[in-house]
Design a protein around this motif. Sequence first.
Motif, mmCIF file in Angstrom:
data_model
loop_
_atom_site.group_PDB
_atom_site.id
_atom_site.type_symbol
_atom_site.label_atom_id
_atom_site.label_comp_id
_atom_site.label_asym_id
_atom_site.label_seq_id
_atom_site.Cartn_x
_atom_site.Cartn_y
_atom_site.Cartn_z
ATOM 1 N N ALA A 226 2.202 22.514 -20.379
ATOM 2 C CA ALA A 226 1.057 21.651 -20.063
ATOM 3 C C ALA A 226 1.651 20.325 -19.628
ATOM 4 O O ALA A 226 2.240 19.598 -20.433
ATOM 5 N N HIS A 229 2.009 15.820 -14.819
ATOM 6 C CA HIS A 229 2.638 15.306 -13.598
ATOM 7 C C HIS A 229 3.013 16.368 -12.571
ATOM 8 O O HIS A 229 3.789 16.102 -11.675
ATOM 9 N N ILE A 269 -4.054 19.573 -16.049
ATOM 10 C CA ILE A 269 -5.503 19.343 -16.027
ATOM 11 C C ILE A 269 -5.680 18.205 -15.018
ATOM 12 O O ILE A 269 -5.080 17.139 -15.209
HETATM 13 C C1 LIG Z 1 -0.074 11.937 -24.038
HETATM 14 S S1 LIG Z 1 0.516 13.258 -23.101
HETATM 15 C C2 LIG Z 1 2.087 12.727 -22.555
HETATM 16 C C3 LIG Z 1 2.048 11.606 -21.638
HETATM 17 C C4 LIG Z 1 3.410 11.238 -21.176
HETATM 18 N N1 LIG Z 1 3.448 9.811 -20.961
HETATM 19 C C5 LIG Z 1 3.796 11.950 -19.871
HETATM 20 O O1 LIG Z 1 4.148 11.236 -18.976
HETATM 21 O O2 LIG Z 1 3.768 13.159 -19.800
HETATM 22 C C6 LIG Z 1 1.008 14.446 -24.280
HETATM 23 C C7 LIG Z 1 0.993 15.865 -23.795
HETATM 24 O O3 LIG Z 1 -0.369 16.314 -23.636
HETATM 25 C C8 LIG Z 1 -0.438 17.267 -22.579
HETATM 26 N N2 LIG Z 1 -1.291 16.704 -21.513
HETATM 27 C C9 LIG Z 1 -1.939 15.520 -21.542
HETATM 28 N N3 LIG Z 1 -2.653 15.350 -20.439
HETATM 29 C C10 LIG Z 1 -2.448 16.441 -19.656
HETATM 30 C C11 LIG Z 1 -2.897 16.858 -18.359
HETATM 31 N N4 LIG Z 1 -3.713 16.090 -17.637
HETATM 32 N N5 LIG Z 1 -2.470 18.039 -17.896
HETATM 33 C C12 LIG Z 1 -1.656 18.832 -18.621
HETATM 34 N N6 LIG Z 1 -1.198 18.496 -19.835
HETATM 35 C C13 LIG Z 1 -1.584 17.324 -20.366
HETATM 36 C C14 LIG Z 1 0.989 17.461 -22.105
HETATM 37 O O4 LIG Z 1 1.578 18.551 -22.751
HETATM 38 C C15 LIG Z 1 1.638 16.148 -22.483
HETATM 39 O O5 LIG Z 1 3.043 16.269 -22.581
#
Ligand SMILES: C[S@@+](CC[C@H](N)C(=O)[O-])C[C@H]1O[C@@H](n2cnc3c(N)ncnc32)[C@H](O)[C@@H]1O
Length: 299
Positions: A226, A229, A269
Motif C-alpha cells: 500500500a 506514491h 488509494i
Molecule cells: C501515513 S502513511 C505514510 C506516509 C509517508 N510519509 C509516505 O511518504 O509514504 C502510512 C502508510 O499508510 C498507507 N497509506 C496511506 N495513504 C495511502 C494511499 N493514499 N495509498 C496507499 N497507501 C496509503 C501506506 O502503507 C503508508 O506507508
Amino acid sequence: MAELDIRKISSFDLPELRPYATMKRPLEHETQGIFVAEGVKVVRRLLESHFAVASVVLPEKWVETFRPLIEARPEPITVYLAEKKFLEGLVGFSMFQGVLAVGKIPPPSSLDEVLRKSPKPRLFAAVDALTNAENLGALVRNCVAFGVQALIVGETSSSPFLRRAVRNSMGTILQLPVLELNLRRGELRESQTFPGKSGTRVTRPAETLAQTLRELHARGVCCIAAHPHTNKKTLSQADFTGDCCLAFGSEGHGVSASVLEACDEAVAIPMPPTVDSLNVGAAAAVFLYEVARQRGKMG
Ligand SMILES: C[S@@+](CC[C@H](N)C(=O)[O-])C[C@H]1O[C@@H](n2cnc3c(N)ncnc32)[C@H](O)[C@@H]1O
C-alpha cells in the motif's frame, strides 16, 4: 465450584503485581511475554479468549460483572481489588474504568502453520516499521473486521501486544494470529510454558519482512504494497481475488525500499495533490474494504 480468590491491595508490592507497576515500561512486558489489557471490553475479551490470564485488578463494583467469566476459566486467577482513583495514583495515568488484567502472549509458531490454517483465498496483512502503538491497534481492529487471517509484524515494528495497541485494537488482537519478526525476547519466550494453551502467536525471529514476503510470493501469495506514491496502479485496478498479503508502511517513511522491492506490486488509494497520505489505519480499512468487495463479502 471454587470460591474466587479476591484480595484487596494497597500497593503493587507483590511480585505478581509488578506488571501493573511497570505499565509505562512496555518493553519490560514484551521481554516477559506478557501484556496488559485495559478497560471493561478488552478485559472481558481476554477472559473469553484462549489466552492465559495471570491476574485481574478492578474496583469492587465490577466483581459481580466479571465473576462468571473468571469462574469459567481453566486456570486459577487472583482478583485484586483497588478503587479507580487509587489505581490511577499507582499507575500514573487516568483510566476510564480502572479495570486491568495481565495476559500471557502465546508461544511462537511458524509461517508454515499460518499457511496451513488459512483457507484460500488467503488474506494477510504486514506492517513495515510501524511504531505507533495506537495506529497499530487500529490497523489490527480493521484486519479482524475484514477477515485478515494473520498479521506479519516487520522486524522494526512495534509489538501489537503493547498496552496501547491492545487497547486500540479493542482486544481484537486476541483473535488475530500474529507472526512477529521483531522479537527481542526469543530465548526467554522459548523457555516459557503456557499449560494447555495452543497460542496463535507465531514468530521467525531471524527473518526480515522482505524475506518473509519473498517466501510468501514463492508460495503463491501475491504481495501488494500500500503505497501512496505510486502512479502505476490505483486500488480499484488491483486484483485481490487470489491469495494476497497487503504491506503497510510507517507513519514517517512509508513502505521501505526493501519491502517495496519484495512486493509484486505497489497500489495507491488516489489522493488529491494537497494530501500526502492517509493515516495507516484508515488506509488499511480502505484497502480491506476493497478486498472484501472484490471477494463478494460486502452484500
Ligand atoms: C501515513 S502513511 C505514510 C506516509 C509517508 N510519509 C509516505 O511518504 O509514504 C502510512 C502508510 O499508510 C498507507 N497509506 C496511506 N495513504 C495511502 C494511499 N493514499 N495509498 C496507499 N497507501 C496509503 C501506506 O502503507 C503508508 O506507508
